[in-house]
Design an enzyme around this catalytic site. Structure first.
Site, PDB file in Angstrom:
ATOM      1  NE  ARG A  17      -6.344 -10.968  -0.925  1.00 45.35           N
ATOM      2  CZ  ARG A  17      -5.629 -10.495   0.089  1.00 45.35           C
ATOM      3  NH1 ARG A  17      -6.070 -10.654   1.326  1.00 45.35           N
ATOM      4  NH2 ARG A  17      -4.500  -9.875  -0.135  1.00 45.35           N
ATOM      5  CB  SER A 144      -6.339   2.558  -8.708  1.00 47.95           C
ATOM      6  OG  SER A 144      -6.728   3.292  -7.565  1.00 47.95           O
ATOM      7  CE1 TYR A 157      -2.577   0.025  -5.514  1.00 49.37           C
ATOM      8  CE2 TYR A 157      -3.772   2.110  -5.581  1.00 49.37           C
ATOM      9  CZ  TYR A 157      -3.749   0.734  -5.689  1.00 49.37           C
ATOM     10  OH  TYR A 157      -4.908   0.055  -5.969  1.00 49.37           O
ATOM     11  CB  ALA A 159       3.952   5.864 -10.100  1.00 54.65           C
TER      12      ALA A 159
END
Length: 244
Positions: A17, A144, A157, A159
């Protein structure tokens, strides 16, 4: 690019997905056969495989937890047996449960680092023998914008995604002479299930005024898969959220 990728075997983790699905379909359009790793939803994984086969390419769904070494070993061997040696790896599998500085627990920290960072390490190590034997390979790691500016999910997240960039730099430096490129993509807010679970993210907060699409990330992944001179880079695809 179709000539470059035709007949290559790609493994996309978290490929059932969102961004992973879009990358898997883009690679199939470019001529690659694609294996999808997923953890839970059999139906969604098989639907994506059906879309890949409709594009005239072979597809395989392989269930497994990327944070568990034994499952990764089994998963990669299934891909080799089903499709052949792996030439393209997209480390996309990730989790991002919201936790603030004050609420983050050791268990949440460990679980996030295990999937997002350790998982990329384990799958890369398992696939590397195929790439080295061929003296050709493409590794694409999904980081990200949170790695660069903290984000809104939490310290765990941010890190884990910053670690992905460091891992990318290391592998790129040591594998370039073997014909293997390693790059990262750092998406900003993308219209996926994760962004939908973060009400504090507003499209109007981005300079472009909207969230990105999984297909826009897939287009960059396709560029990285087809370029043998581009390595060790983090490509920021974030709608202007981080100007780095």
């Amino acid at each position: 690019m179709q000539t470059e990728l035709a007949g290559k075997v790609a493994l996309v983790t978290g490929g059932s997905r969102g961004i992973g699905k879009a990358i898997a379909l883009a690679l199939a359009e470019a001529g690659a056969d694609v294996a999808l790793n997923y953890q839970n939803n059999d139906r969604m994984a098989e639907e994506v495989c059906g879309e890949i086969r409709n594009r005239g390419r072979r597809a395989l769904a392989v269930k497994g937890d990327v944070a568990v070494a034994a499952e990764v070993t089994r998963m990669v061997e299934e891909v080799r047996q089903g499709l052949g040696p792996i030439g393209i790896l997209v480390n996309n599998a990730g989790i991002g449960h919201i936790a603030s500085i004050d609420t983050i627990s050791e268990q949440e920290w460990d679980a996030t680092l295990a999937v997002n960072l350790k998982g990329a390490f384990l799958v890369t190590q398992a696939v590397l023998p195929d790439l080295r034997r061929a003296r050709w390979g493409r590794i694409i790691n999904i980081s990200s914008v949170a790695a660069q500016m903290g984000g809104v999910v939490g310290p765990h997240y941010a890190a884990s995604k910053a670690g992905i960039i460091g891992l990318t730099h290391y592998y790129a430096a040591y594998l370039a002479k073997e014909g293997i490129t390693v790059n990262a993509i750092a998406p900003g807010p993308i219209a996926t299930d994760m962004s939908a679970a973060l009400p504090q993210l507003k499209p109007e907060s981005l300079p472009v005024g909207r969230f990105g699409t999984p297909e826009e990330i897939a287009a960059v992944a396709l560029l990285l898969a087809g370029n043998g001179f581009l390595t060790g880079q983090t490509v920021n695809v974030n709608g202007g959220r981080y100007l780095g």
